[in-house]
Design a protein around this motif. Sequence first.
Motif, short mmCIF file in Angstrom:
data_model
loop_
_atom_site.label_atom_id
_atom_site.label_comp_id
_atom_site.label_asym_id
_atom_site.label_seq_id
_atom_site.Cartn_x
_atom_site.Cartn_y
_atom_site.Cartn_z
N VAL A 19 0.85 -1.19 0.00
CA VAL A 19 0.00 0.00 0.00
C VAL A 19 0.88 1.24 0.00
N ASP A 20 0.67 2.13 -0.98
CA ASP A 20 1.47 3.37 -1.05
C ASP A 20 0.81 4.47 -0.22
N ARG A 24 -3.12 3.34 -2.57
CA ARG A 24 -3.21 2.43 -3.73
C ARG A 24 -2.43 1.15 -3.43
N VAL A 25 -2.85 0.08 -4.08
CA VAL A 25 -2.24 -1.24 -3.89
C VAL A 25 -1.57 -1.66 -5.19
N LEU A 26 -0.40 -2.28 -5.07
CA LEU A 26 0.34 -2.74 -6.24
C LEU A 26 -0.18 -4.10 -6.70
N GLN A 28 0.32 -7.03 -9.99
CA GLN A 28 1.19 -7.42 -11.10
C GLN A 28 0.39 -8.28 -12.05
N ARG A 97 3.16 -1.55 4.25
CA ARG A 97 3.18 -0.13 3.90
C ARG A 97 4.60 0.42 3.80
N LEU A 111 3.21 -3.88 -13.91
CA LEU A 111 2.78 -3.52 -12.56
C LEU A 111 1.78 -2.38 -12.68
N LYS A 112 0.89 -2.30 -11.70
CA LYS A 112 -0.12 -1.23 -11.71
C LYS A 112 -0.51 -0.91 -10.27
N TRP A 113 -0.53 0.39 -9.93
CA TRP A 113 -1.01 0.85 -8.63
C TRP A 113 -2.49 1.21 -8.77
N ARG A 115 -6.51 1.65 -6.59
CA ARG A 115 -7.28 1.67 -5.35
C ARG A 115 -8.11 0.38 -5.29
#
Length: 139
Positions: A19-20, A24-26, A28, A97, A111-113, A115
């Motif tokens: 979680v950034d 947002r969550v990463l 793949q 985190r 990869l994609k960030w 919500r």
Amino acid sequence: MTDVGVSSLLLPVVAAALVDRDGRVLLQQRPEGKSLAGLWEFPGGKVEAGETPEVALIRELEEELGIAVPHACLAPGAFASAPLGDRHLLLLLYIARKWVGVPRALEATALKWVRPAEMYALPMPPADRPLIGLLDALI
């Protein structure tokens, strides 16, 4: 069924919801040539013999993303259970985190960030989908 039969059917898998700061969550994307290719998933993988779930996840995140996650930064989040061919997947999801390094797609296609609410629109493995609502509530 005996305990030996049950344990040989279970496939323990660990995954991380990284979680950034923006919540947002990463995710793949699974590469071509692997089962469930093209689907978006939480990074992680199988627990090898002799590993604890946390040790397995730290290893998998290093191999897949090139990041180091301290054991103390892994918090148990949720779990999912789903049939997987002739085995049964037990997915343990941890929340992190803090990590060292910048995640890179070392084994994934991309990869994609995102919500948690945006995950509903993405094609994801069956075991990952039930975790979306839980993540949305936790984050």
